[in-house]
Design an enzyme around this catalytic site. Structure first.
Site, short mmCIF file in Angstrom:
data_model
loop_
_atom_site.label_atom_id
_atom_site.label_comp_id
_atom_site.label_asym_id
_atom_site.label_seq_id
_atom_site.Cartn_x
_atom_site.Cartn_y
_atom_site.Cartn_z
N SER A 499 1.05 -1.19 0.00
CA SER A 499 -0.10 0.05 -0.07
C SER A 499 0.70 1.11 0.06
CB SER A 499 -1.00 -0.16 1.19
OG SER A 499 -0.32 0.10 2.36
N GLY A 500 0.25 2.41 -0.36
CA GLY A 500 1.10 3.55 -0.37
C GLY A 500 0.25 4.77 -0.84
N GLY A 501 0.54 5.95 -1.13
CA GLY A 501 -0.10 7.06 -1.24
C GLY A 501 -1.03 6.91 -2.50
N PHE A 502 -0.71 6.07 -3.52
CA PHE A 502 -1.29 6.05 -4.95
C PHE A 502 -2.56 4.93 -4.66
CE2 PHE A 502 2.54 7.62 -6.92
CZ PHE A 502 2.09 8.89 -7.64
N GLY A 503 -2.47 4.10 -3.52
CA GLY A 503 -3.45 3.27 -3.43
C GLY A 503 -2.79 1.85 -2.98
N ASP A 614 9.45 10.22 -6.84
CA ASP A 614 9.60 9.52 -5.65
C ASP A 614 10.70 8.15 -5.54
OD1 ASP A 614 8.67 8.86 -3.18
OD2 ASP A 614 6.93 8.01 -3.48
#
Length: 850
Positions: A499-503, A614
């Site tokens: 998981s991460g900031g993009f989904g 990133d």
């Protein structure tokens, strides 16, 4: 004579015969003379120039734009060289010099040089090339070769071969139509800025950087034969050598139809046959040939009654009896400049594109791409069109002027009847008012349709309909999946692997048993499906062995998903910082090299430059045998407005952020270079750059940072980039290696990686190498960079702030905000930047793994 001395006078009467040249090089390889370069063409134009004697090839001329008459005189005085008419009128002269001329010498290289009394050069012909350079002659950046006007006219033509900051290009009337880097014979070795072009016995080279780095090379057969590079009058750049006869070694472009004006203005070039480079000329639809009988092809003109518009300032304004019309060139016709210039506008409809051209008197036409909304304006002067080998998604329209027909009378007054045309823009307030009413009605109709379609789409989404209406086509899109397919493949999105900031990322299995990683995007913008697919097409067409392959996507309703190839070893952070097997130094080096190559491709190898923004271990994925692939590239354009509003202030992950994010400086590919440098330091050390390290209380000996501290040890915060700088200054590189390697490395091996990393993290982006140069340094193709300590002093400030923060609150990455004080505090520090407070940024990373 190798030298002549002032005062000296020569004329065509004295030196009309080439063998009677008044100046020769030491071995008579070259001669300076007054020459007619076209004796067989019955042209009586004479020029002061330098010839290569064995072939009688003119390699330089002084007065190419003004020929010499038989009575004109060339004079050498203490102020330089001049050519004057019989009546004293000046034809040509050398510029004002810094000292008096003592002699004129012709060197064996073909360089004509004016010398002072100390034999210092005051002026040389090599600095003023015409259409040719020879071996040993340098063509610096911004310098150029200019073509002859015709076969028998030496005056300056419309083609230029010029050196730009990263390439050598061919231009016609200021428009690029060919680049050396795009030729299959050329090799791009570096992304350094170009300093000059040179020709030698082994080939043609663009050289850049302070250490003479080869940027682009064109390797030819190694030869001692005389070699020249020349821009011919037809717009080709040629390299040829002479040994008894001329041998053509290279031609660019090799394809006739790539030459900007091959078929003349408005002409259409088509390949003569499949696999052939020869072009045949004709006219596009709506045009007829200008060629006279037996005179060759001379371009095209619009079919009557239309005519071409006048240039700006030459009756360009329309009167009441004329109007603008556009001729559609039809499908399969393109213009050379479209591939080398950015669109004038984008995201607009074809009407807006036509309006941009109609309101600009220098615009002669436009090309419009339906899928992307790109609008390319054709300005000032038009060359030839061509038919590309592959289809194009844009259509051309050429501006013409049509006269209004006066064929009816009402109430004793003649009334104009407008001809039918595809696009008509009449400069009349009444017509604009009419168009306004039409547009208002059209907008209201579109809103009503949009409202109905929105309801239909919501109904389809609620029922997870597997069908959607696709009213657009975007070339290059990867496989399109239905939402239901991916729902089944991921077992209803239960097998979450990241998981991460993009989904979130889920593991899935397609019907053909292929394992994939499915990223379910969140926080995405509300952009339309067409715009989303346009961005996905760019990502999907970005292919490199070190980039994660995008296998497909889903854009159904409000759902946005990306389907990637699956990397079974996960991300680098798990392998590097986890408890699994130790990565050996060669494996670490291979990972660093693969990452560098992937980033270099994003920056300079793909069609559209992509800045990752990133770069971090979580976005570096590994497969069997530690094959490296970078993920999450190109996704920044998919951020929601809330997320993308951070873009001007912060993008990426703390610990890898370049200083320019915090100083409102321009963001460039050098931002990724900084992040790569930080990752490379972590690869060397095997730990996070901001971490705790155990240290013996009694001996001061460092222990493994991963273990628990015993009663005789204490955990101390370490900002590893600063520690690396200090060890670099003391040349104690072995201290920086991961302790898990148990000294199975040498100091030289670690030095190489650390020096590259420190060069990457210079505070000033201009001091950082390009990723292409990073690859070359790691490969050993160019010397290692030398880290500049004054450009790394900001690390001491970062380190001090990290120590203070960790002493108070512990080494928690969420507390890294304390690394960056407010502007007032930073101004009193040793750092060169002025950093804004980041206290409002949450601990959530703006983009995360996979």
């Amino acid at each position: 004579m190798e030298f002549i001395y002032p005062p000296f006078t020569a004329s065509n009467y004295q030196y009309i015969d080439h063998t009677g040249a008044f100046l020769a090089s030491r071995n008579t390889t070259f001669k300076a003379t007054i020459i007619n370069p076209y004796p067989g063409a019955q042209v009586t134009n004479f020029y002061f120039g330098i010839i290569y004697v064995p072939s009688n090839q003119l390699i330089w001329s002084a007065n190419r734009n003004t020929s010499i008459l038989t009575s004109d005189k060339l004079t050498l005085t203490s102020t330089g060289i001049s050519i004057t008419r019989e009546n004293g009128q000046l034809v040509w002269s050398t510029p004002r010099l810094n000292a008096s001329v003592a002699a004129l010498q012709l060197l064996e290289s073909g360089n004509l040089v004016l010398l002072d009394k100390l034999n210092r050069s005051l002026w040389q012909s090599f600095d003023y090339p015409t259409d040719t350079i020879v071996i040993g002659q340098k063509l610096p950046v911004a310098a150029f070769l200019s073509s002859a006007a015709t076969r028998n006219n030496l005056s300056t033509g419309s083609y230029l071969f010029t050196i730009v900051d990263n390439d050598a290009v061919l231009q016609w009337n200021g428009l690029t139509y060919w680049k050396l880097s795009m030729d299959t014979s050329a090799m791009v070795d570096s992304s350094s800025s170009v300093a000059y072009l040179m020709l030698n016995e082994s080939g043609l080279y663009l050289i850049g950087g302070t250490q003479n780095v080869v940027v682009i090379s064109l390797i030819l057969n190694n030869s001692t034969a005389f070699r020249i590079a020349q821009l011919d009058y037809e717009g080709r750049f040629n390299v040829k050598s002479y040994s008894d006869q001329w041998t053509q070694e290279f031609t660019g472009p090799s394809d006739d139809c790539q030459i900007a004006n091959y078929c003349g203005g408005y002409g259409l070039c088509t390949k003569a046959a499949a696999g052939s480079n020869a072009g045949t000329c004709s006219c596009p639809a709506g045009f007829h040939s200008n060629s006279g009988s037996g005179s060759g092809f001379k371009g095209c003109s619009p079919t009557n009654p239309s005519s071409l518009p006048s240039p700006c300032g030459n009756g360009a304004s329309l009167n009441s009896s004329k109007m603008i019309t556009y001729v559609n060139l039809g499908s399969g016709v393109d213009y050379f400049a479209n591939e080398f210039s950015a669109p004038a506008t984008f995201g607009q409809d074809s009407f807006a594109c036509a309006n941009s051209c109609s309101g600009n008197c220098s615009c002669l036409g436009y090309f419009y791409a339906q899928s992307s909304g790109y609008c390319y304006l054709l300005n000032n002067q038009l060359g030839s069109f061509f038919t590309p080998a592959n289809g194009i998604d844009r259509t051309g329209y050429i501006k013409t002027i049509a006269s209004l027909n006066i064929n009816s009378v009402v109430g004793g007054q003649k009334r104009r009847s407008l001809p039918l045309v595809a696009l008509v823009l009449i400069p009349s307030s009444a017509v604009f008012l009419l168009i306004s009413f039409v547009l208002i009605g059209f907008i209201r109709w579109r809103k009503a349709v949009h409202s109905k379609m929105k309801k239909v789409k919501l109904d389809r989404m609620s029922s997870h309909s597997s069908t959607e209406i696709d009213d657009f086509s975007i070339p290059g899109l990867p496989v399109r999946f239905e939402y239901e397919e991916l729902d089944v493949a991921t077992n209803k999105f239960q097998s979450k692997i990241g998981s991460g900031g993009f989904g979130d990322v889920y593991k899935g299995t397609l019907p053909d048993k292929t394992i994939v990683a499915v990223k379910k995007l969140s926080n995405m913008s509300n952009q339309g499906k067409k715009e989303f697919c346009t961005e996905i097409a760019i990502i999907g067409n970005t292919h490199h062995v070190n980039l994660v392959r995008l296998r497909g996507f889903c854009a159904q309703g409000r759902q946005r998903l990306l389907v990637y190839e699956y990397m079974n070893r996960g991300s680098l952070d798990r392998t590097l910082f986890g408890a699994g097997p130790v990565l050996e130094l060669q494996e670490r080096f291979d990972i660093a090299m693969g990452t560098a190559r992937g980033l270099a491709y994003l920056h300079s190898g793909c069609e559209q430059k992509i800045i990752h923004c990133d770069v971090k271990p979580e976005n570096i994925l590994l497969n069997d045998h530690f094959q490296v692939k970078i993920s999450d590239f190109g996704l920044s354009k998919l951020l929601s407005p809330e997320q993308s509003s951070h873009f001007t202030t912060l993008r990426g992950t703390r610990g890898y952020l370049a200083p320019e994010w915090l100083t409102s400086s321009a963001i460039s590919d050098k931002t990724d270079v900084y992040s790569f440098g930080m990752v490379l330091l972590e690869i060397v050390s095997g730990r996070k750059n901001c971490s705790m390290k155990t240290q013996s209380l009694s001996t001061g000996i460092d222990n493994d940072s991963g273990g628990n501290s015993s009663p005789s040890t204490v955990a101390v915060p370490v900002y590893f980039p600063l520690y690396a700088l200090e060890m670099h200054e003391q040349r104690k590189y072995i201290e920086l290696a991961d302790p898990k390697l148990e000294r199975r490395v040498t100091s030289e091996e670690i030095e190489k990686l650390v020096r590259v990393a420190l060069c990457c993290v210079h505070e000033d982006p201009m001091l950082r190498p390009s990723m292409a140069n990073v690859v070359s340094m790691l490969e050993g193709k160019i010397p290692l960079g030398v880290p500049r300590v004054e450009g790394l002093n900001f690390l001491r400030f970062y380190g001090r702030r990290f120590t203070e923060a960790s002493t108070i609150e512990g080494c928690n990455m969420a507390n890294m905000l304390m690394l960056f004080p407010d502007a007032n505090a930073s101004q009193s520090s040793n750092t060169t930047g002025s950093y804004s407070s980041l206290s409002y940024i949450s601990s959530q990373q703006i983009s995360g793994p996979r």
